[in-house]
Design a protein around this motif. Structure first.
Motif, short mmCIF file in Angstrom:
data_model
loop_
_atom_site.label_atom_id
_atom_site.label_comp_id
_atom_site.label_asym_id
_atom_site.label_seq_id
_atom_site.Cartn_x
_atom_site.Cartn_y
_atom_site.Cartn_z
N VAL A 214 -1.81 -41.27 13.34
CA VAL A 214 -0.41 -40.56 14.42
C VAL A 214 -1.24 -39.83 14.98
O VAL A 214 -2.81 -38.79 14.70
CB VAL A 214 0.28 -39.93 13.20
N ILE A 215 -0.94 -39.23 15.98
CA ILE A 215 -0.91 -38.12 16.67
C ILE A 215 -0.03 -37.15 17.02
O ILE A 215 0.70 -37.43 17.40
CB ILE A 215 -2.28 -38.33 18.18
N GLY A 216 -0.19 -35.42 17.00
CA GLY A 216 0.76 -34.68 17.19
C GLY A 216 0.18 -33.19 16.55
O GLY A 216 -0.80 -33.09 16.74
N PRO A 217 1.03 -32.36 17.23
CA PRO A 217 0.73 -31.07 16.56
C PRO A 217 0.26 -31.27 14.53
O PRO A 217 0.70 -31.25 14.51
CB PRO A 217 1.92 -30.56 16.50
N VAL A 218 -0.60 -29.91 14.69
CA VAL A 218 -1.55 -30.39 13.46
C VAL A 218 -1.11 -30.58 12.16
O VAL A 218 -0.97 -31.08 10.82
CB VAL A 218 -2.37 -29.26 13.26
N LYS A 219 0.14 -29.43 12.02
CA LYS A 219 1.25 -29.12 10.17
C LYS A 219 1.80 -31.00 10.94
O LYS A 219 1.90 -31.42 10.16
CB LYS A 219 1.95 -28.11 10.93
N GLN A 220 2.66 -31.18 11.42
CA GLN A 220 3.45 -32.33 11.81
C GLN A 220 2.68 -33.68 11.33
O GLN A 220 3.37 -34.48 10.99
CB GLN A 220 4.29 -32.25 12.95
N ALA A 221 1.31 -33.68 12.43
CA ALA A 221 1.10 -35.13 12.44
C ALA A 221 0.28 -35.39 10.50
O ALA A 221 -0.08 -36.12 9.73
CB ALA A 221 -0.41 -34.64 13.37
N ASN A 222 0.36 -33.76 9.75
CA ASN A 222 -0.03 -34.03 9.26
C ASN A 222 1.06 -34.43 7.47
O ASN A 222 0.82 -35.08 7.10
CB ASN A 222 -1.19 -32.73 8.43
N GLN A 223 1.93 -33.39 7.92
CA GLN A 223 3.48 -34.52 7.23
C GLN A 223 3.07 -35.23 7.28
O GLN A 223 3.74 -36.53 6.52
CB GLN A 223 4.08 -33.46 7.77
N PHE A 224 3.57 -36.37 8.89
CA PHE A 224 3.83 -37.58 8.54
C PHE A 224 2.54 -38.02 7.74
O PHE A 224 3.34 -39.24 7.38
CB PHE A 224 3.70 -37.71 9.91
N ALA A 225 0.66 -38.10 7.85
CA ALA A 225 0.39 -38.88 7.45
C ALA A 225 0.79 -39.25 6.31
O ALA A 225 0.54 -40.03 5.43
CB ALA A 225 -1.35 -38.57 8.20
N ARG A 226 1.20 -37.75 5.29
CA ARG A 226 1.46 -37.45 3.89
C ARG A 226 2.14 -38.32 3.33
O ARG A 226 2.65 -39.64 2.39
CB ARG A 226 0.64 -36.28 3.15
N ALA A 227 3.11 -38.70 4.17
CA ALA A 227 4.45 -39.64 4.60
C ALA A 227 4.19 -41.31 4.19
O ALA A 227 4.79 -41.63 3.37
CB ALA A 227 5.86 -38.82 5.25
N TRP A 228 3.42 -41.54 5.52
CA TRP A 228 2.92 -42.53 5.42
C TRP A 228 2.07 -42.80 4.35
O TRP A 228 2.53 -44.33 3.58
CB TRP A 228 2.71 -42.44 7.22
N GLN A 229 0.93 -42.57 3.93
CA GLN A 229 0.13 -41.96 2.40
C GLN A 229 1.08 -43.16 1.43
O GLN A 229 0.81 -44.14 0.52
CB GLN A 229 -1.08 -41.42 2.40
N GLN A 230 2.23 -42.66 0.71
CA GLN A 230 2.76 -42.23 -0.17
C GLN A 230 3.79 -43.05 -0.30
O GLN A 230 4.04 -44.19 -0.92
CB GLN A 230 3.56 -40.98 -0.19
N LEU A 231 4.18 -44.00 0.96
CA LEU A 231 4.88 -44.55 0.89
C LEU A 231 4.02 -46.09 1.43
O LEU A 231 4.47 -46.98 0.28
CB LEU A 231 5.62 -44.75 2.51
#
Length: 279
Positions: free
Chosen positions: A98-115
């Motif tokens: 994922v690439i994007g604003p720091v907060k949103q990219a990290n939120q998406f990465a954590r969600a993807w990791q859990q999923l």
């Protein structure tokens, strides 16, 4: 927030372009790629948007084999990030990052990791810069010219070296395509000294008011002579003279050299971004 998987890029732009243009420089990657798709380029893309009662809050785009791109301009919750990850998994389960604003990219990465029970790793912290006026052109020896077909092999090889330096996988086939397109569109420029090419820079991802400078590269033996700084400054001035209101570019936030160089020219930092890989 409600997510919509859109299948027509023209409908997406009609719906969301005004939202993206509110932060045009910050969203230059999305706007530039969507613009190329609207002109007919096939990128094997998955894209869509998120909205609530206030209107568009997020645009997402994944071109085949690349990280998903998230728009700038809205704050969202971890739950909303998880909802997007679930949708994206159904559309492109082998997402590499994922690439994007720091907060949103990290939120998406954590969600993807859990999923998906995958590992995540920050590939690069980035700054996005915008220039409205060139403030300093320290002219190095030489001159700028547009790249021509005779330059193709050299610039293709340099682009592959650029990929190694930045950690971005750049195959010879992909480098062929990129350099060929930029030369054909007269969007690849070189700095020459006594007829020898010593540095290169491209411009692409044009949006309504701006354009991106990228692929700035000088081989090791020609570095520390001011060629890249001069080339970027002269090219930026040309693009503004040609009618663009601003130029923008990405830098590695952890590499102080280029950041100082671009600020000296007149670029100002407008956003922080990060690229995260899924392992």
């Amino acid at each position: 927030m409600r997510y919509i998987h859109e299948q027509n890029v023209h409908r997406l732009l009609a719906k969301a372009e005004s939202f993206l243009l509110e932060r045009e420089a910050e969203n230059n990657l999305l706007l530039g790629l969507l613009g190329r798709m609207a002109e007919g380029e096939d990128m094997g893309s998955v894209f869509g948007y998120g909205e609530d009662y206030d209107g568009i809050r997020l645009v997402f785009l994944n071109t085949k084999g690349n990280r998903i791109i998230l728009s700038d301009g809205a704050v969202w919750t971890d739950e909303e990030a998880a909802q997007l990850a679930e949708l994206v998994q159904t559309l492109t389960p082998d997402l590499p990052g994922v690439i994007g604003p720091v907060k949103q990219a990290n939120q998406f990465a954590r969600a993807w990791q859990q999923l998906n029970e995958t590992q995540v790793e920050v590939h690069m912290n980035q700054f996005i810069y915008q220039l409205d006026k060139v403030t300093d052109i320290s002219i190095a020896k030489g001159e700028m010219r547009a790249a021509v077909n005779d330059d193709f092999v050299l610039l293709r090889d340099w682009l592959m070296q650029f990929g190694k330096v930045t950690g971005e996988h750049m195959t010879e086939e992909r480098a062929d395509t990129v350099i060929g397109r930029l030369i054909a569109q007269k969007r690849m420029y070189v700095w020459t000294v006594d007829g020898q090419i010593v540095s290169m820079a491209g411009c692409s991802r044009e949006s309504r008011n701006g354009i991106v400078i990228n692929a700035v590269f000088t081989p090791e033996e020609q570095q520390r002579k001011g060629y890249a700084q001069t080339l970027v400054a002269v090219l930026s001035a040309k693009l503004l003279e040609d009618g663009k209101q601003f130029c923008c570019l990405f830098t590695n936030a952890d590499d102080p050299g280029p950041n100082k160089l671009y600020q000296k020219i007149g670029y100002r930092r407008v956003a922080e971004s990060c690229a995260i890989d899924f392992k």
